[in-house]
Write a protein that holds these residues in place. Structure first.
Motif, PDB file in Angstrom:
ATOM      1  N   LYS A  48       0.628  -1.347  -0.135  1.00  0.00           N
ATOM      2  CA  LYS A  48       0.052  -0.279   0.265  1.00  0.00           C
ATOM      3  C   LYS A  48       1.069   1.019   0.339  1.00  0.00           C
ATOM      4  O   LYS A  48       0.674   2.723  -0.626  1.00  0.00           O
ATOM      5  CB  LYS A  48      -0.530  -0.030   1.210  1.00  0.00           C
ATOM      6  N   THR A  49       1.656   1.145   0.589  1.00  0.00           N
ATOM      7  CA  THR A  49       2.932   2.233   0.588  1.00  0.00           C
ATOM      8  C   THR A  49       3.130   3.264  -0.566  1.00  0.00           C
ATOM      9  O   THR A  49       3.450   2.702  -1.937  1.00  0.00           O
ATOM     10  CB  THR A  49       4.790   2.155   0.988  1.00  0.00           C
ATOM     11  N   LEU A  50       3.138   4.074  -0.915  1.00  0.00           N
ATOM     12  CA  LEU A  50       2.844   4.925  -1.968  1.00  0.00           C
ATOM     13  C   LEU A  50       4.776   5.950  -1.816  1.00  0.00           C
ATOM     14  O   LEU A  50       5.035   6.073  -1.795  1.00  0.00           O
ATOM     15  CB  LEU A  50       2.502   6.252  -1.760  1.00  0.00           C
ATOM     16  N   LEU A  51       5.446   5.295  -2.897  1.00  0.00           N
ATOM     17  CA  LEU A  51       6.743   5.109  -3.397  1.00  0.00           C
ATOM     18  C   LEU A  51       6.720   6.549  -4.171  1.00  0.00           C
ATOM     19  O   LEU A  51       7.726   6.722  -3.903  1.00  0.00           O
ATOM     20  CB  LEU A  51       6.740   4.234  -4.915  1.00  0.00           C
ATOM     21  N   ALA A  52       5.546   7.272  -4.202  1.00  0.00           N
ATOM     22  CA  ALA A  52       5.934   9.354  -4.500  1.00  0.00           C
ATOM     23  C   ALA A  52       6.229   9.668  -3.798  1.00  0.00           C
ATOM     24  O   ALA A  52       6.845  10.525  -3.732  1.00  0.00           O
ATOM     25  CB  ALA A  52       4.863   8.952  -5.321  1.00  0.00           C
ATOM     26  N   THR A  53       5.865   8.991  -2.507  1.00  0.00           N
ATOM     27  CA  THR A  53       6.231   9.862  -1.352  1.00  0.00           C
ATOM     28  C   THR A  53       7.874  10.122  -0.702  1.00  0.00           C
ATOM     29  O   THR A  53       8.555  10.974  -0.968  1.00  0.00           O
ATOM     30  CB  THR A  53       5.867   9.287   0.175  1.00  0.00           C
ATOM     31  N   TYR A  54       8.665   8.986  -1.418  1.00  0.00           N
ATOM     32  CA  TYR A  54      10.024   9.160  -1.484  1.00  0.00           C
ATOM     33  C   TYR A  54      11.082   9.856  -2.386  1.00  0.00           C
ATOM     34  O   TYR A  54      12.330   9.771  -2.443  1.00  0.00           O
ATOM     35  CB  TYR A  54      10.512   7.569  -1.435  1.00  0.00           C
ATOM     36  N   LEU A  55      10.095  10.430  -3.262  1.00  0.00           N
ATOM     37  CA  LEU A  55      10.854  11.330  -4.116  1.00  0.00           C
ATOM     38  C   LEU A  55      10.955  12.181  -3.591  1.00  0.00           C
ATOM     39  O   LEU A  55      11.970  13.965  -3.665  1.00  0.00           O
ATOM     40  CB  LEU A  55       9.919  11.701  -5.281  1.00  0.00           C
ATOM     41  N   LYS A  56      10.381  12.806  -1.862  1.00  0.00           N
ATOM     42  CA  LYS A  56      10.715  13.936  -1.359  1.00  0.00           C
ATOM     43  C   LYS A  56      12.520  13.608  -0.522  1.00  0.00           C
ATOM     44  O   LYS A  56      13.010  14.651  -0.436  1.00  0.00           O
ATOM     45  CB  LYS A  56      10.023  14.735  -0.003  1.00  0.00           C
ATOM     46  N   LYS A  57      13.091  12.563  -0.649  1.00  0.00           N
ATOM     47  CA  LYS A  57      13.858  12.430  -0.313  1.00  0.00           C
ATOM     48  C   LYS A  57      15.170  12.401  -1.150  1.00  0.00           C
ATOM     49  O   LYS A  57      16.690  12.170  -1.088  1.00  0.00           O
ATOM     50  CB  LYS A  57      14.024  10.860   0.500  1.00  0.00           C
ATOM     51  N   ILE A  58      14.684  12.529  -2.788  1.00  0.00           N
ATOM     52  CA  ILE A  58      16.229  13.042  -3.370  1.00  0.00           C
ATOM     53  C   ILE A  58      15.821  13.721  -4.086  1.00  0.00           C
ATOM     54  O   ILE A  58      14.536  14.671  -4.561  1.00  0.00           O
ATOM     55  CB  ILE A  58      15.722  11.974  -4.908  1.00  0.00           C
ATOM     56  N   ASP A  59      16.807  14.729  -4.824  1.00  0.00           N
ATOM     57  CA  ASP A  59      16.984  15.700  -5.071  1.00  0.00           C
ATOM     58  C   ASP A  59      16.295  15.704  -6.957  1.00  0.00           C
ATOM     59  O   ASP A  59      16.805  14.704  -6.624  1.00  0.00           O
ATOM     60  CB  ASP A  59      18.720  15.948  -5.531  1.00  0.00           C
ATOM     61  N   LYS A  60      16.186  16.465  -7.359  1.00  0.00           N
ATOM     62  CA  LYS A  60      14.899  16.489  -8.554  1.00  0.00           C
ATOM     63  C   LYS A  60      16.120  16.543  -9.530  1.00  0.00           C
ATOM     64  O   LYS A  60      15.443  16.754 -10.487  1.00  0.00           O
ATOM     65  CB  LYS A  60      14.046  17.576  -8.213  1.00  0.00           C
ATOM     66  N   ASN A  61      17.110  17.039  -9.735  1.00  0.00           N
ATOM     67  CA  ASN A  61      18.179  16.805 -10.545  1.00  0.00           C
ATOM     68  C   ASN A  61      18.348  15.663 -11.150  1.00  0.00           C
ATOM     69  O   ASN A  61      19.690  15.324 -12.079  1.00  0.00           O
ATOM     70  CB  ASN A  61      19.480  18.098 -10.291  1.00  0.00           C
ATOM     71  N   GLU A  62      18.621  14.739 -10.006  1.00  0.00           N
ATOM     72  CA  GLU A  62      18.964  13.270  -9.558  1.00  0.00           C
ATOM     73  C   GLU A  62      18.044  12.283 -10.771  1.00  0.00           C
ATOM     74  O   GLU A  62      17.086  12.307 -10.668  1.00  0.00           O
ATOM     75  CB  GLU A  62      19.336  12.178  -8.554  1.00  0.00           C
TER      76      GLU A  62
END
Lengths: 284, 333
Positions: free
Chosen positions: A56-70
């Motif tokens: 159920k966990t939303l993987l999109a939440t983990y985009l918060k942990k990653i820099d947007k230029n990567e």
């Protein structure tokens, strides 16, 4: 659906991505006999990747942990794709840097093998945006009738007289103990510092039921036209506050006023932004 | 326990309610399905609590806190009772926590042994607590629901007075026979077997089980840190977590204020922030600290595990991993 076959295909796609780019992959990995979200960056780790019907966990939440230029690859169900679409509109994610492996979903199951409430309401069993689609069926049929039944609780709220409505929400939101779980798990809550956490200014007193009510109303307005209704906030709430009921009501009003559905409308800009062409149309 | 009685459920609830009304005691019924938000710890240690009010009026006057109301709790499970025992020991240790101890002295607990597991996350047996409740000083009466809508009550010295009053209000009690005790044994054995089967391991951890396995925990938390969202739900629902933060509020216009304390969480990034540095800034270090606190530091100090195996952390965790899962992994090679 054949989850083993889907898992195999996801692994293939992830391997292709890692061979081509030097990036990170947000996916579910094996953790004992369970699966947890993980971020992998080498081909040797691909074997630990998992796909089944209990994620159920939303993987999109983990985009918060990653820099947007990567460069990032993400495995996205319908709800993930809705979140990514909204984040893209708000410039939190670069479309060129994100590679989405879309996976069709028939709703996720909880511990007791029942569908999650949010999955029952889900309108995007097929991801909205993707680079590669892994889907067994060509088209997933829409379930308009059942979704009407699920909106019953919304109608109950709408038909309450204002005073009773206020009492209902004061009672419900006043229960909040400010644990902040709803904020941390929300894919759309990416503020560096939440308004409630600022102790120096002290906007909110945690003893006051009124203040907690205000915090949730502020959060509902911040999520107006942005909440993608993934339902994770409600799942984690220790007080079982019906948060999605509030956000769904706001989103419903927004749909009737502006015809905009967060995570589904494919406009270029988010609803609450300045857009000369679009706003002219509304004035007329 | 010598004093075992059998009572019918309806009769027992009726007299309990009469007793509450007569003596002005707040009766809290904890049902197994809504332990969330109604735990025993929460009653003795509320999420937000005003410690005292003060006035600035030619010097500072401090208003002492009000007397607590008397509370009678029905239906506390073995995990919660065990956790309350630990919270009590911690409150008594060193600088005494008068607020918790005062509430504890006004609290009467009627515990209820589980007749089935809540779900597959239940693992009290593995951690060496439950599902049976042994006689201890935080409970007055220990109940077990046996067949025919009846409770088997075991009463200790704290509970004698309560039962006497209940009898005067119309409670019919019978001495428990041998077969009633056997029924209870059977129920407990069934629950034990369920827990063993769900957990997949048949062994009981002792307090020092983590000695020599610290590196394994470090490896596990390294993987887990990437997935953990630091949402703090594990600490807020844990029946043994007891950290809090203290804050003063002062109204300068009217010269009065109050000091309050509220639950804090070691998973909060600001928990370890000092004027010099934040010494547990990464999720990994916070996770490691929490795990060690439950399984290593509390056992070293109090000779009992800091986790009672209630399974709340894994049940409500957005990624589904709690202390029981970590323990399971420690033993997997």
């Amino acid at each position: 659906m054949d989850y083993n076959a889907i898992e195999m295909r996801i692994k293939e796609e992830v391997k292709k991505f890692l061979q081509k780019y030097d990036g990170k992959v947000i996916c579910f990995i094996k953790f004992g006999d369970k699966a947890i979200p993980g971020i992998i960056s080498s081909i040797t780790e691909v074997e630990s990747l998992v796909w089944n019907r209990k994620l159920k966990t939303l993987l999109a939440t983990y985009l918060k942990k990653i820099d947007k230029n990567e460069k990032v690859c993400i495995i996205g169900k319908g709800c993930d794709s809705r979140a990514i679409l909204e984040l893209m509109k708000e410039n939190q994610v670069e479309r060129d840097n994100i590679f989405i492996i879309g996976v069709c979903c028939e709703g996720m199951l909880n511990e007791n093998n029942e569908l999650f409430d949010a999955c029952k309401r889900c309108k995007t069993k097929m991801p909205i945006i993707y680079d590669v689609l892994i889907c067994e069926r060509e088209e997933v049929e829409s379930e308009e009738e059942s979704s009407k039944e699920l909106d019953q609780d919304l109608h109950v709220i709408e038909e309450m007289p204002p005073k009773e409505k206020l009492r209902y929400w004061m009672e419900m939101l006043g229960r909040c103990i400010a644990c902040m779980a709803c904020v941390e798990v929300c894919p759309m809550c990416y503020c560096k510092e939440c308004v409630i956490n600022n102790k120096d200014v002290g906007w909110f007193k945690k003893t006051s039921r009124k203040d907690m009510f205000f915090f949730h109303i502020i959060r509902a307005y911040h999520l107006a036209g942005r909440c993608i209704d993934c339902g994770v906030c409600e799942e984690v709430c220790p007080e079982s506050i019906k948060l999605t009921l509030l956000y769904r009501k706001v989103n419903k009003d927004i749909k009737t006023l502006f015809g905009y559905e967060p995570g589904i409308s494919k406009e270029k800009n988010p609803l609450l932004s300045y857009d000369i062409e679009r706003d002219k149309g509304i004035e007329k | 326990m010598k004093n075992s009685y059998v009572v019918s459920k309806d009769n027992f609830f009726d007299t309990l309610e009469k007793f509450g009304r007569k003596n002005g005691i707040n009766l809290v019924k904890i049902s197994r399905k809504d332990t969330i938000g109604k735990s025993l710890k929460r009653i003795v240690f509320p999420p937000v609590e005003i410690l005292f009010h003060f006035k600035e009026n030619l010097g500072i006057e401090v208003e002492p806190p009000k007397e607590n109301e008397k509370i009678l709790v029905f239906g506390a499970r073995s995990c919660e009772v065990e956790a309350l025992k630990l919270v009590k020991r911690i409150a008594e240790d060193g600088f005494m926590d008068a607020y918790i101890l005062k509430r504890l002295s006004n609290l009467d607990v009627i515990a209820l042994e589980c007749d089935s597991v809540v779900d597959s996350r239940c693992s009290c047996l593995i951690f060496g607590f439950g599902p049976e409740i042994k006689d201890n000083d935080v409970v007055s009466v220990i109940g077990t629901s046996i067949k025919n809508e009846k409770f088997l009550l075991r009463v200790n010295d704290n509970g004698k007075k309560l039962i006497k009053e209940l009898i005067s209000l119309g409670l019919n009690i019978q001495k428990a026979g041998k077969e009633d005790l056997e029924l209870r044994e059977n129920i407990i054995t069934k629950v034990k077997n369920d827990i063993k089967r769900n957990f997949g391991r048949d062994h009981t951890l002792d307090a020092n089980f983590l000695n020599g396995k610290e590196n394994r925990v470090k490896d596990i938390t390294k993987t887990l840190a990437k997935a953990c969202l630091s949402c703090r739900i594990c600490t807020f629902l844990c029946p043994t977590c007891h950290c809090f933060d203290v804050e003063d509020f002062f109204n300068e216009l009217e010269s009065f204020g109050y000091r309050l304390r509220y639950w804090d969480s070691c998973m909060n990034p600001e928990f370890s922030k000092t004027s010099f540095m934040n010494f547990r800034e990464s999720v990994e270090s916070r996770l490691l600290h929490r795990t060690f606190h439950k399984l290593k530091y509390i056992p070293e100090r109090y000779n009992t595990l800091g986790c009672v195996g209630c399974g709340n952390c894994s049940r409500y965790c957005p990624i589904g991993i709690g202390i029981p899962e970590i323990v399971k992994l420690i033993y997997q090679t």
